[in-house]
Structure formats: structure tokens, C-alpha cells
Design a protein around this motif. Structure first.
Motif, PDB file in Angstrom:
ATOM      1  N   MET A   4       2.180  54.623  -3.411  1.00 52.47           N
ATOM      2  CA  MET A   4       1.492  55.309  -2.272  1.00 52.47           C
ATOM      3  C   MET A   4       3.474  55.254  -1.366  1.00 52.47           C
ATOM      4  N   LEU A   5       3.746  55.981  -0.753  1.00 49.41           N
ATOM      5  CA  LEU A   5       5.382  56.303  -0.296  1.00 49.41           C
ATOM      6  C   LEU A   5       5.048  56.341   1.204  1.00 49.41           C
ATOM      7  N   ALA A   6       4.179  55.175   2.002  1.00 51.18           N
ATOM      8  CA  ALA A   6       3.495  56.101   3.025  1.00 51.18           C
ATOM      9  C   ALA A   6       5.292  55.857   4.011  1.00 51.18           C
ATOM     10  N   GLY A  43       8.021  51.305   4.345  1.00 50.37           N
ATOM     11  CA  GLY A  43       8.105  49.778   4.488  1.00 50.37           C
ATOM     12  C   GLY A  43       8.751  48.768   3.227  1.00 50.37           C
ATOM     13  N   ILE A  70       5.036  47.068  -7.510  1.00 49.83           N
ATOM     14  CA  ILE A  70       4.991  46.420  -5.821  1.00 49.83           C
ATOM     15  C   ILE A  70       3.705  46.540  -5.763  1.00 49.83           C
ATOM     16  N   LEU A  71       3.126  45.526  -6.073  1.00 51.44           N
ATOM     17  CA  LEU A  71       1.745  44.783  -6.419  1.00 51.44           C
ATOM     18  C   LEU A  71       1.324  44.683  -4.883  1.00 51.44           C
TER      19      LEU A  71
HETATM   20  C1  PRP Z   1       0.078  49.585   0.002  1.00 51.12           C
HETATM   21  C2  PRP Z   1       0.790  50.850  -1.699  1.00 51.12           C
HETATM   22  C3  PRP Z   1       2.313  50.189  -0.782  1.00 51.12           C
HETATM   23  C4  PRP Z   1       2.458  50.261   0.808  1.00 51.12           C
HETATM   24  C5  PRP Z   1       2.727  51.649   1.151  1.00 51.12           C
HETATM   25  O1  PRP Z   1       0.129  48.273  -0.882  1.00 51.12           O
HETATM   26  O2  PRP Z   1       0.544  50.332  -2.711  1.00 51.12           O
HETATM   27  O3  PRP Z   1       2.651  49.221  -1.266  1.00 51.12           O
HETATM   28  O4  PRP Z   1       0.895  50.343   0.893  1.00 51.12           O
HETATM   29  O5  PRP Z   1       2.762  51.538   2.695  1.00 51.12           O
HETATM   30  P1  PRP Z   1       4.823  51.431   2.777  1.00 51.12           P
HETATM   31  O6  PRP Z   1       5.485  52.651   2.583  1.00 51.12           O
HETATM   32  O7  PRP Z   1       4.007  52.376   4.411  1.00 51.12           O
HETATM   33  O8  PRP Z   1       5.507  50.004   2.847  1.00 51.12           O
HETATM   34  P2  PRP Z   1      -0.362  47.281   0.351  1.00 51.12           P
HETATM   35  O9  PRP Z   1       0.035  47.051   1.584  1.00 51.12           O
HETATM   36  O10 PRP Z   1      -1.918  47.982   1.208  1.00 51.12           O
HETATM   37  O11 PRP Z   1      -0.935  46.160  -0.539  1.00 51.12           O
HETATM   38  P3  PRP Z   1      -1.860  45.727  -2.155  1.00 51.12           P
HETATM   39  O12 PRP Z   1      -1.026  47.617  -3.076  1.00 51.12           O
HETATM   40  O13 PRP Z   1      -1.765  45.061  -2.462  1.00 51.12           O
HETATM   41  O14 PRP Z   1      -3.618  47.171  -1.822  1.00 51.12           O
END
Ligand code: PRP
Ligand code: URA
Length: 208
Positions: A132-134, A137, A76-77
């Protein structure tokens, strides 16, 4: 429980350096790669092997080989890209698809801006990678998109997971196994993982 947490002193050690605010871009990238290799090792523990006959310098033997063509890695970019080398270290012939998502800072909803998968994606086992799995979403949107394309074997590999993100995946996609290096305490009020490691994309790419 669909999550497998790597519980190992080496992982704790590497995470301690990864999380540290004083760790620079080079070391951060190297650690993301190393931890991703270890996650992949765990995620592949149920891999089906094809029976093959090989010849050692001494005799023939029956053994097993992985058909690497059956696998696709989907980062996931942006931050997920940081994990690809670590997976390719152990499955060098896996295909790589890309999905671009970012979290809208107000709504926290994932917004898709790029999607390109290898041919025959529906026949492959897909390893989604994102450090990261926050809220979950982004991972959930990725799984939905891949399922629309007919993918039915999906694993999610992440480095730091929050309980909320794990619950999101378990509620929406109970068939998807999650492999993570650690589960942290909680999300803060802007959905960052606590204690976490900050913004993974910024730390992989040195953008802040
Ligand atoms: C970050 C991370 C995940 C997402 C996790 O990406 O790499 O893709 O947040 O958060 P979530 O579980 O609440 O969806 P981000 O949207 O910051 O984009 P980036 O990788 O381009 O910095
Ligand atoms: N994305 C990140 O990069 N870090 C977090 O803590 C949460 C989402």
C-alpha cells in the motif's frame, strides 16, 4: 511521471479477488505473491545483464545473465513481507533487508522500530516492497533512511497506490521509480485508500 502502472486484464482480475472482503487469508497471500512477481518482472525490464558465454547441447553462444547479487529487496514490515516470496520467485539470490515502520494512528507519521540491511547495501539496487502506498509517508521514510546509508538506485513496488502517495514520492524523491498494480481514487479521512483493499497487514497475517 515516475510511476508505471501495470495495465493488464490478469492484474485487474487478480485485484478483483484480492480486494474482495470475502477473500480469505490463504488466497490473499497467494495473490499478493503472484502480483508481486508480475510487478518485479516489470521493474526489472531495464536490468543490465552481464555478457556470458554458455554452451547449449548443440553449440556455444553469447548471451546475458543477471548478477542477482546486485539486488536487495527491502520489505516495509509488516505488510511488505507478504511481497517478498513473489520477488524471490524471479530473483532467488537477491539479499533481503528489513525496515519496520508503523503509521501513528493520530499523526499518520511513520515510526521506525526496526532496520537491518545486508552488507554492502549502498552498492546494490534496492527494490522496496509494500502493498500500500497511501500518504506515502512510510515509503518516503524508507527511501530517506536508505539514502542516508548511501543507496542511490531505488525502485518502489506496491500493489495499490493513491494519487497522494505517488505525489509524495515524486515531490521528495523524483529519482525513484514507482511500479504499482493500480492507482485508486483517493484517501479517506483516516488515510485509507479508497476503494483499496483494507488493512494490508491485517489481511496478509489474518490479525483482524
Ligand atoms: C501500511 C502499509 C504501508 C503504510 C502505507 O502499514 O503496509 O506501510 O501503511 O501508508 P502510508 O503511505 O500512509 O505511510 P501499517 O502502518 O498499517 O503497518 P503494518 O504493515 O504493520 O500493518
Ligand atoms: N495501509 C493499509 O494497509 N491500507 C490502506 O488503505 C492504507 C494504508
Amino acid at each position: 511521471m515516475n510511476e508505471k502502472v501495470l495495465n493488464h486484464p490478469l492484474i485487474t482480475h487478480k485485484l478483483a479477488i484480492l480486494r474482495d472482503i470475502n477473500t480469505g487469508t490463504k488466497e490473499f497471500r497467494e495473490l499478493v505473491t503472484e502480483i508481486s512477481t508480475l510487478l518485479c518482472y516489470e521493474a526489472m525490464s531495464d536490468a543490465k545483464l552481464e555478457e556470458v558465454t554458455i554452451e547449449t547441447p548443440l553449440e556455444k553462444m553469447e548471451t546475458g545473465k543477471l548478477n542477482e547479487d546486485n539486488y536487495a529487496i527491502v520489505p516495509i514490515l509488516r505488510a511488505g513481507m507478504g511481497m517478498v516470496d513473489g520477488i524471490i520467485n524471479v530473483i532467488p539470490n537477491a539479499k533481503v533487508g528489513h525496515i519496520g515502520l508503523y503509521r501513528d494512528e493520530e499523526t499518520l507519521e511513520p515510526i521506525e522500530y526496526y532496520y537491518k540491511m545486508p552488507d554492502g547495501i549502498s552498492n546494490r539496487e534496492v527494490l522496496i516492497v509494500d502493498p500500500m502506498l497511501a500518504t506515502g509517508g512510510s515509503a518516503c521514510a524508507t527511501i530517506n533512511r536508505l539514502k542516508q546509508d548511501g543507496v542511490c538506485r531505488i525502485k518502489l513496488l506496491c500493489i495499490v497506490a493513491a494519487p497522494t502517495g505517488i505525489k509524495t514520492i515524486e515531490d521528495n524523491h523524483p529519482d525513484v521509480e514507482i511500479f504499482c498494480a493500480v492507482v485508486d481514487r483517493e484517501l479517506n479521512d483516516v488515510a485509507y485508500i479508497m476503494p483499496g483493499l483494507g488493512d494490508a497487514g491485517d489481511r496478509v497475517y489474518g490479525t483482524k
